[in-house]
Structures are given as C-alpha cells and as structure tokens.
Design a protein around this motif. Structure first.
Motif, mmCIF file in Angstrom:
data_model
loop_
_atom_site.group_PDB
_atom_site.id
_atom_site.type_symbol
_atom_site.label_atom_id
_atom_site.label_comp_id
_atom_site.label_asym_id
_atom_site.label_seq_id
_atom_site.Cartn_x
_atom_site.Cartn_y
_atom_site.Cartn_z
ATOM 1 N N TRP A 126 0.840 -1.205 0.000
ATOM 2 C CA TRP A 126 0.000 0.000 0.000
ATOM 3 C C TRP A 126 0.872 1.251 0.000
ATOM 4 O O TRP A 126 0.594 2.216 -0.703
ATOM 5 C CB TRP A 126 -0.937 -0.002 1.212
ATOM 6 C CG TRP A 126 -2.157 -0.840 1.019
ATOM 7 C CD1 TRP A 126 -2.229 -2.197 0.990
ATOM 8 C CD2 TRP A 126 -3.490 -0.361 0.817
ATOM 9 N NE1 TRP A 126 -3.522 -2.594 0.789
ATOM 10 C CE2 TRP A 126 -4.317 -1.495 0.688
ATOM 11 C CE3 TRP A 126 -4.053 0.909 0.748
ATOM 12 C CZ2 TRP A 126 -5.692 -1.385 0.482
ATOM 13 C CZ3 TRP A 126 -5.422 1.002 0.552
ATOM 14 C CH2 TRP A 126 -6.220 -0.123 0.410
ATOM 15 N N LEU B 230 -10.084 -4.478 -5.207
ATOM 16 C CA LEU B 230 -8.690 -4.817 -4.880
ATOM 17 C C LEU B 230 -8.575 -6.280 -4.461
ATOM 18 O O LEU B 230 -7.637 -6.969 -4.850
ATOM 19 C CB LEU B 230 -8.165 -3.919 -3.759
ATOM 20 C CG LEU B 230 -7.888 -2.469 -4.112
ATOM 21 C CD1 LEU B 230 -7.447 -1.707 -2.866
ATOM 22 C CD2 LEU B 230 -6.844 -2.363 -5.200
ATOM 23 N N THR C 192 -6.709 -8.064 -7.666
ATOM 24 C CA THR C 192 -5.279 -7.836 -7.461
ATOM 25 C C THR C 192 -4.724 -8.871 -6.482
ATOM 26 O O THR C 192 -5.481 -9.589 -5.825
ATOM 27 C CB THR C 192 -4.974 -6.430 -6.885
ATOM 28 O OG1 THR C 192 -5.385 -6.386 -5.520
ATOM 29 C CG2 THR C 192 -5.656 -5.337 -7.681
ATOM 30 N N VAL D 62 -6.547 2.117 -7.169
ATOM 31 C CA VAL D 62 -6.982 0.801 -7.655
ATOM 32 C C VAL D 62 -6.346 0.498 -9.011
ATOM 33 O O VAL D 62 -5.878 -0.622 -9.253
ATOM 34 C CB VAL D 62 -8.526 0.722 -7.727
ATOM 35 C CG1 VAL D 62 -8.984 -0.546 -8.420
ATOM 36 C CG2 VAL D 62 -9.134 0.814 -6.330
ATOM 37 N N ALA E 66 -2.760 -0.417 -8.417
ATOM 38 C CA ALA E 66 -2.687 -1.724 -7.749
ATOM 39 C C ALA E 66 -2.898 -2.851 -8.753
ATOM 40 O O ALA E 66 -2.218 -3.886 -8.699
ATOM 41 C CB ALA E 66 -3.717 -1.804 -6.628
ATOM 42 N N LYS E 67 -3.831 -2.643 -9.683
ATOM 43 C CA LYS E 67 -4.078 -3.665 -10.714
ATOM 44 C C LYS E 67 -2.872 -3.827 -11.623
ATOM 45 O O LYS E 67 -2.564 -4.933 -12.065
ATOM 46 C CB LYS E 67 -5.312 -3.296 -11.547
ATOM 47 C CG LYS E 67 -6.622 -3.473 -10.800
ATOM 48 C CD LYS E 67 -7.775 -3.000 -11.683
ATOM 49 C CE LYS E 67 -9.096 -3.082 -10.969
ATOM 50 N NZ LYS E 67 -10.210 -2.567 -11.792
#
Length: 152
Positions: A36, A78, A82, A112, A115-116
């Motif tokens: 994160w 998420l 992910t 997001v 993160a993907k």
C-alpha cells in the motif's frame, strides 16, 4: 517420567508452531502495508503516507454513506482483481478506512488502477507453482532465530 517428557515435547512443538504462525502473520501484514505504501508514494503522497496508513480506535469513517459505499466497492475490487493482499492473509478492515480516506481525496480510483498494474491477480496455477518452489521467508527467519534453542 517418560510420559512427562512426551508431554513437554508436545508442548514445545505447539509453542514452536504458534511462534511460527505469529511470525508469518506479522510478516504478511508488513508485506501488505509495504505494498500500500509503495502505491501511495507513486501517487505522490510522500509526506502523507504514514498518516494515511495510520488507523487506530479513534479513526472514523466518512459520514457520507455514498463515499463509504464507494470505498467498500473499490476495496472489493482490490481483493478480487489484485494480489495486493497475499493469499495467506485475511482482509484487514483497517484498509477500508484507508480507502475511505482515498475516496475523500479523489485518489481511490487511481490507487486501484495502479494496484491492478503493479499487483495483478495471478492465476491459481502460477500461485501454486510459486508457493511450491519458494521457502517462505517467515520459515527461514524462524529457523535462523531458533537454531539451537531448547524448549523448556
């Protein structure tokens, strides 16, 4: 006397397993937080990253129900799309609070998206192969710190 020794050995094994489980859980939590943090830094939150990730008993969710619903929906994305949360970790509710903060800062969708890109969901076959070929770091640390340790 032999029975007492057997009980002591069983207790020792239980403590070792518990110690390993605790260490593994702590390692997984650090890994999630690190992931994160990397994404937040990429979004430009160099000065605010620690404050954004700091969640405690006094942390509050937004009073805006639509904002909270959006944060919930994005966190579910998420989880589903992910590998931000490793398979051995349960969903940690603190990240709903972090996502709620990101929604209020209009950065949640960007988070997001990154993160993907950075942690795409892996196929279960690839995950199983990777897990089979790698010795988990928590286990190595457990062995390193407990070499020669005696259970008493």
């Amino acid at each position: 006397k032999a029975r007492n020794q057997k009980v002591a050995e069983n207790n020792c094994l239980e403590w070792e397993k518990l110690n390993y489980d605790i260490h593994s859980l702590r390692y997984a939590r650090r890994e999630v937080r690190s992931r994160w943090k990397k994404i937040l830094l990429q979004l430009g939150y160099q000065c605010e990253v620690e404050a954004l990730l700091c969640v405690n008993k006094r942390s509050r969710f937004s009073r805006d129900q639509d904002q909270l619903n959006k944060a919930t929906q994005l966190l579910k994305q998420l989880l589903d799309r992910t590998s931000l949360f490793p398979p051995e970790t349960a969903h940690q509710s603190k990240y709903l609070c972090v996502m709620d903060r990101l929604v209020s800062l209009d950065s949640a969708e960007d988070f997001v998206r990154l993160a993907k890109e950075k942690y795409p969901k892996q196929s279960s076959l690839r995950v199983m192969k990777a897990e089979r070929n790698l010795t988990p770091l928590p286990f190595l640390n457990f062995l390193f710190f407990n070499v020669g340790a005696e259970c008493r």
